[in-house]
Design a protein around this motif. Structure first.
Motif, short mmCIF file in Angstrom:
data_model
loop_
_atom_site.label_atom_id
_atom_site.label_comp_id
_atom_site.label_asym_id
_atom_site.label_seq_id
_atom_site.Cartn_x
_atom_site.Cartn_y
_atom_site.Cartn_z
N SER A 48 -2.92 10.51 4.09
CA SER A 48 -3.26 9.53 5.12
C SER A 48 -4.27 8.56 4.53
O SER A 48 -5.28 8.98 3.96
CB SER A 48 -3.87 10.20 6.36
N CYS A 73 1.23 0.60 2.20
CA CYS A 73 2.37 1.51 2.27
C CYS A 73 2.85 1.94 0.89
O CYS A 73 3.14 3.12 0.66
CB CYS A 73 3.50 0.87 3.06
N SER A 110 -3.81 2.73 9.88
CA SER A 110 -3.60 3.91 9.04
C SER A 110 -2.12 4.17 8.83
O SER A 110 -1.30 3.86 9.69
CB SER A 110 -4.21 5.15 9.70
N VAL A 111 -1.84 4.74 7.68
CA VAL A 111 -0.48 5.18 7.38
C VAL A 111 -0.56 6.63 6.91
O VAL A 111 -1.50 7.00 6.19
CB VAL A 111 0.20 4.29 6.31
N THR A 112 0.38 7.43 7.36
CA THR A 112 0.51 8.81 6.90
C THR A 112 1.90 8.96 6.32
O THR A 112 2.89 8.61 6.98
CB THR A 112 0.30 9.81 8.05
N PHE A 113 1.96 9.46 5.10
CA PHE A 113 3.25 9.69 4.45
C PHE A 113 3.40 11.18 4.19
O PHE A 113 2.56 11.80 3.54
CB PHE A 113 3.35 8.90 3.14
N LEU A 139 7.68 4.34 6.08
CA LEU A 139 6.28 4.61 6.40
C LEU A 139 5.85 3.73 7.57
O LEU A 139 5.72 2.52 7.42
CB LEU A 139 5.38 4.31 5.21
N VAL A 141 3.07 2.25 10.18
CA VAL A 141 1.63 1.97 10.17
C VAL A 141 1.18 1.76 11.61
O VAL A 141 1.82 1.02 12.36
CB VAL A 141 1.31 0.72 9.33
N TYR A 142 0.07 2.41 11.99
CA TYR A 142 -0.47 2.32 13.34
C TYR A 142 -1.92 1.85 13.31
O TYR A 142 -2.65 2.17 12.37
CB TYR A 142 -0.40 3.68 14.05
N HIS A 148 2.12 0.41 17.06
CA HIS A 148 2.94 0.42 15.85
C HIS A 148 2.91 -0.99 15.25
O HIS A 148 3.54 -1.90 15.77
CB HIS A 148 4.37 0.84 16.22
N SER A 151 6.45 -1.17 9.78
CA SER A 151 7.05 -0.08 9.02
C SER A 151 7.49 -0.61 7.68
O SER A 151 8.03 -1.72 7.59
CB SER A 151 8.26 0.51 9.76
#
Length: 168
Positions: A48, A73, A110-113, A139, A141-142, A148, A151
């Motif tokens: 994250s 991302c 934030s992005v979580t992969f 991915l 992103v929020y 949202h 992406s």
């Protein structure tokens, strides 16, 4: 490359080593330094990363810049692939990137992969049957309010270093 994997492993269990990992990556990837991306957590299953809402990340209308979001991302995806696959074993290079934007970023995002050993095993099985594998990951992103923002669809070429024809 091996030192990076050692540092990542230490950062999984230590906030101090996570802090060091962030500083080291800002230095060795100087393009990302001004963005001040911050790895919030990294595990065997996910990473994250937060992009702060600061002036250097803004566009002309004070929203988060589209290219900064794309870079966020790419960074998250590439870092987790190296974490799970091992940077010393495989060359991971982006083939293409497609972005979809939904909402203007006006706060930190934030992005979580998520990518784990099970997914890696499937990918490596395919790699045993060919010289290189192309894999696209999505991915989302929020922002801090759970909007949202965008992406990313990041397509990577993955191959063993022994199959790479160009020298570093």
């Amino acid at each position: 490359m091996k030192q990076l994997n050692i540092l990542i492993d230490k950062a999984k269990t230590s906030s101090f080593n996570l802090w060091i990992l962030n500083r080291v990556l800002w230095r060795v990837i100087p393009f990302n330094n001004p963005h001040q991306f911050k790895i919030e957590s990294i595990t065997d299953k996910s990473v994250s990363i937060r992009m702060p809402y600061i002036r250097k990340n803004m566009n002309h209308i004070k929203g988060l810049h589209a290219c900064g979001l794309a870079t966020l991302c790419e960074y998250a995806c590439g870092l987790q692939l190296m974490n799970v696959l091992g940077a010393a074993n495989y060359r991971i290079i982006m083939k293409d990137l497609r972005m979809e934007y939904f909402y203007q970023g006006k706060t930190d995002v934030s992005v979580t992969f998520n990518f784990d050993k099970k997914q890696a095993d499937t990918l490596l099985k395919d790699l045993n049957e060919s010289e290189a594998v192309y894999k696209t990951f999505e991915l989302p992103v929020y922002d801090a309010n759970k909007n949202h923002i965008c992406s990313a669809h990041v397509n990577w070429q993955i191959k063993g270093w022994d199959k790479v024809k160009t020298k570093m």
